[in-house]
Motif scaffolding. Structure first.
Motif, mmCIF file in Angstrom:
data_model
loop_
_atom_site.group_PDB
_atom_site.id
_atom_site.type_symbol
_atom_site.label_atom_id
_atom_site.label_comp_id
_atom_site.label_asym_id
_atom_site.label_seq_id
_atom_site.Cartn_x
_atom_site.Cartn_y
_atom_site.Cartn_z
ATOM 1 N N ASP A 14 1.577 -12.251 -2.556
ATOM 2 C CA ASP A 14 1.678 -12.440 -1.008
ATOM 3 C C ASP A 14 2.053 -11.000 -0.389
ATOM 4 N N ALA A 15 2.961 -10.547 -0.977
ATOM 5 C CA ALA A 15 3.455 -9.289 -0.313
ATOM 6 C C ALA A 15 2.439 -8.410 -0.219
ATOM 7 N N LEU A 16 1.712 -8.115 -1.304
ATOM 8 C CA LEU A 16 0.497 -6.991 -1.277
ATOM 9 C C LEU A 16 -0.457 -7.525 -0.277
ATOM 10 N N LYS A 17 -0.709 -8.706 -0.006
ATOM 11 C CA LYS A 17 -1.614 -9.271 0.969
ATOM 12 C C LYS A 17 -1.333 -8.705 2.257
ATOM 13 N N GLY A 18 -0.131 -9.067 2.410
ATOM 14 C CA GLY A 18 0.225 -8.673 3.768
ATOM 15 C C GLY A 18 0.169 -7.192 3.880
ATOM 16 N N ALA A 19 0.779 -6.308 2.968
ATOM 17 C CA ALA A 19 0.866 -4.979 3.084
ATOM 18 C C ALA A 19 -0.537 -4.212 3.209
ATOM 19 N N LEU A 20 -1.688 -4.933 2.793
ATOM 20 C CA LEU A 20 -2.919 -4.711 2.727
ATOM 21 C C LEU A 20 -3.361 -4.881 4.284
ATOM 22 N N ALA A 21 -3.287 -5.961 4.754
ATOM 23 C CA ALA A 21 -3.617 -6.418 6.108
ATOM 24 C C ALA A 21 -3.019 -5.201 7.237
ATOM 25 N N ASP A 22 -1.803 -4.908 6.771
ATOM 26 C CA ASP A 22 -1.075 -3.731 7.790
ATOM 27 C C ASP A 22 -1.987 -2.578 7.536
ATOM 28 N N ALA A 23 -2.066 -2.120 6.163
ATOM 29 C CA ALA A 23 -2.741 -0.677 5.954
ATOM 30 C C ALA A 23 -3.948 -0.944 6.598
ATOM 31 N N LEU A 24 -4.917 -2.020 6.295
ATOM 32 C CA LEU A 24 -6.321 -1.872 6.975
ATOM 33 C C LEU A 24 -6.083 -1.911 8.592
ATOM 34 N N GLY A 25 -4.974 -2.157 9.120
ATOM 35 C CA GLY A 25 -4.874 -2.131 10.646
ATOM 36 C C GLY A 25 -4.476 -0.729 10.931
ATOM 37 N N GLY A 26 -4.241 0.296 10.047
ATOM 38 C CA GLY A 26 -3.569 1.496 10.565
ATOM 39 C C GLY A 26 -1.983 1.738 10.054
ATOM 40 N N GLY A 27 -1.547 0.743 9.309
ATOM 41 C CA GLY A 27 -0.256 0.799 8.933
ATOM 42 C C GLY A 27 0.020 1.850 7.707
ATOM 43 N N PRO A 28 1.144 1.926 7.116
ATOM 44 C CA PRO A 28 1.333 2.455 5.876
ATOM 45 C C PRO A 28 0.340 2.356 4.575
ATOM 46 N N ALA A 29 0.185 3.384 3.880
ATOM 47 C CA ALA A 29 -0.676 3.203 2.908
ATOM 48 C C ALA A 29 0.090 2.485 1.795
ATOM 49 N N VAL A 30 -0.562 1.836 1.107
ATOM 50 C CA VAL A 30 -0.366 0.961 -0.080
ATOM 51 C C VAL A 30 -0.208 1.671 -1.458
ATOM 52 N N LEU A 31 0.810 1.543 -2.312
ATOM 53 C CA LEU A 31 0.697 1.950 -3.712
ATOM 54 C C LEU A 31 0.993 0.683 -4.486
ATOM 55 N N PRO A 32 0.222 -0.067 -4.735
ATOM 56 C CA PRO A 32 0.319 -1.333 -5.794
ATOM 57 C C PRO A 32 0.696 -0.592 -7.341
ATOM 58 N N PHE A 33 1.708 -1.073 -7.860
ATOM 59 C CA PHE A 33 1.753 -0.671 -9.295
ATOM 60 C C PHE A 33 2.492 -1.830 -10.135
ATOM 61 N N THR A 34 2.399 -1.724 -11.755
ATOM 62 C CA THR A 34 3.056 -2.175 -12.398
ATOM 63 C C THR A 34 3.882 -1.369 -13.430
ATOM 64 N N ASP A 35 3.479 -0.160 -13.434
ATOM 65 C CA ASP A 35 4.182 0.571 -14.398
ATOM 66 C C ASP A 35 4.759 1.849 -13.565
ATOM 67 N N PRO A 36 6.050 1.823 -13.704
ATOM 68 C CA PRO A 36 6.918 2.579 -13.018
ATOM 69 C C PRO A 36 6.491 4.086 -13.350
ATOM 70 N N ALA A 37 6.034 4.602 -14.460
ATOM 71 C CA ALA A 37 5.622 5.916 -14.656
ATOM 72 C C ALA A 37 4.436 6.350 -13.719
ATOM 73 N N LEU A 38 3.677 5.424 -13.698
ATOM 74 C CA LEU A 38 2.314 5.669 -12.733
ATOM 75 C C LEU A 38 2.662 5.846 -11.473
ATOM 76 N N ARG A 39 3.723 4.995 -10.944
ATOM 77 C CA ARG A 39 4.392 5.016 -9.407
ATOM 78 C C ARG A 39 4.873 6.370 -9.476
#
Length: 377
Positions: A14-39
């Protein structure tokens, strides 16, 4: 840039979906991750490159971390073209990890359609859990995105999971190649699949059932597939050198070999690095795999080249049987009859499953390590 840790919970999605909605509207870029090393490899504390809505962090086929930069325009173009191809906006079941582009696009499509996605959560993929999630999906059209391994499990289960799969108007099948045998099994079972070809750099699948989506152009230069259109990423995170190598003049050059047929259909022949040089003859691991998986009693196969003092590289196969394993000699004879002596595996082993990495992609490095352990012994 906004990193979001996906722990598999509905709240995180749900948090990702909300962040994506913000990003599509010009908000901060989203970096989804599960592996902290990749992050950490994506240096999330630094500002995102201009025009970036999402960074997809991936280890890539070589294991070298890279971040694919996707704009709101690319993500939206992909989602809207997908809906047009499938038959219109609909209701989506998220059944693959959302930190990969295939799963993330399910959320983007739901946002643009104004519908609420249903999440399939929990460890592993179980047909009964898929059936329960599908039952919670209200309204239509009904869509989901799966990888071939998931579809195989639904077909083999033959119970509630398969019955649920039959209720979908379209199942986009991506991340790995869909074999002819799997297509036939799905058709016989009444499951509406749409095999897709694409990658993070094209904001998910951009060629559906062999034909490019609206707004996507596909070219084959030599034998290498190139892609252009609004769906393209605009580069790699903090890697201008890698960006310049792959993106040029509005075209993205893939690592895949292919051919364009007279009717415009694109056929993917495999990765450029899947060629095996055995005894001075170059053979395609992908072609051998397709031949093996077309045989009765074979569910999946992976073919690699292993060092050999006589042949340079020896063709070796790891096969997942469907039911009782067929004799290795029979499978080798089938390859010889279709592709010739050079393509015939020098050795063939069996496994209950192929090792996977990412969203359903075969981990060829792990296959190679396993086969090397017994090679020449």
């Amino acid at each position: 840039m906004r990193p979001l840790h996906l722990d598999g919970s509905p709240a995180a999605l749900d948090a990702l979906k909300g962040a994506l909605a913000d990003a599509l509207g010009g908000g901060p870029a989203v970096l989804p991750f599960t592996d902290p090393a990749l992050r950490d490899a994506m240096t999330p504390g630094d500002p995102a490159e201009p025009d970036t809505a999402v960074v997809i962090a991936t280890s890539g086929s070589t294991g070298a971390p890279k971040g694919v930069l996707l704009s709101a325009r690319a993500l939206t173009a992909s989602a809207e073209a997908t809906h047009r191809r499938l038959g219109g906006p609909g209701h989506w079941l998220l059944a693959t990890p959302a930190h990969y582009i295939g799963g993330l696009q399910v959320l983007i499509r739901s946002l643009l359609a104004g519908t609420e996605p249903v999440y399939l959560t929990g460890d592993g993929f179980r047909p009964d859990a898929f059936a329960a999630a599908a039952a919670a999906l209200k309204g239509g059209p009904r869509y989901t995105a799966l990888v071939p391994t998931q579809l195989v499990r639904l077909l083999e289960d033959g119970g509630a999971g398969l019955a649920a799969a039959m209720t979908f108007d379209g199942i986009v099948l991506g991340a790995a190649a869909t074999s002819a045998a799997l297509r036939e099994r799905a058709a016989e079972a009444g499951v509406a699949i749409v095999p897709a070809y694409g990658m993070s750099e094209t904001a998910s699948g951009c060629v559906y059932d062999g034909f490019p989506l609206d707004g996507v152009r596909v070219d084959v230069a030599g034998d290498r597939i190139r892609i252009a259109g609004d769906v393209l990423a605009h580069g790699y995170r903090s890697r201008p050198d890698l960006t310049a190598e792959s993106f040029d003049g509005g075209w993205f050059t893939t690592s895949d070999r292919g051919v364009r047929h007279a009717d415009g259909r694109i056929e993917v022949l495999g990765r450029a690095d899947d060629m095996i040089n055995t005894g001075g003859v170059k053979v395609s691991a992908n072609a051998i795999e397709r031949c093996l998986t077309a045989q009765p009693g074979v569910r999946d196969a992976c073919v690699v080249g292993l060092p050999d003092p006589e042949w340079g590289e020896a063709v070796v196969a790891l096969v997942v049987p469907a039911g009782e394993p067929r004799a290795a000699a029979e499978l080798r004879a089938a390859v010889r009859a279709e592709l010739g002596a050079a393509s015939t595996p020098k050795r063939l082993e069996y496994a209950a499953e192929l090792p996977l990495r990412g969203p359903g992609k075969i981990d060829r490095a792990a296959v190679r390590v396993r086969l090397l352990a017994g090679f020449g012994g």
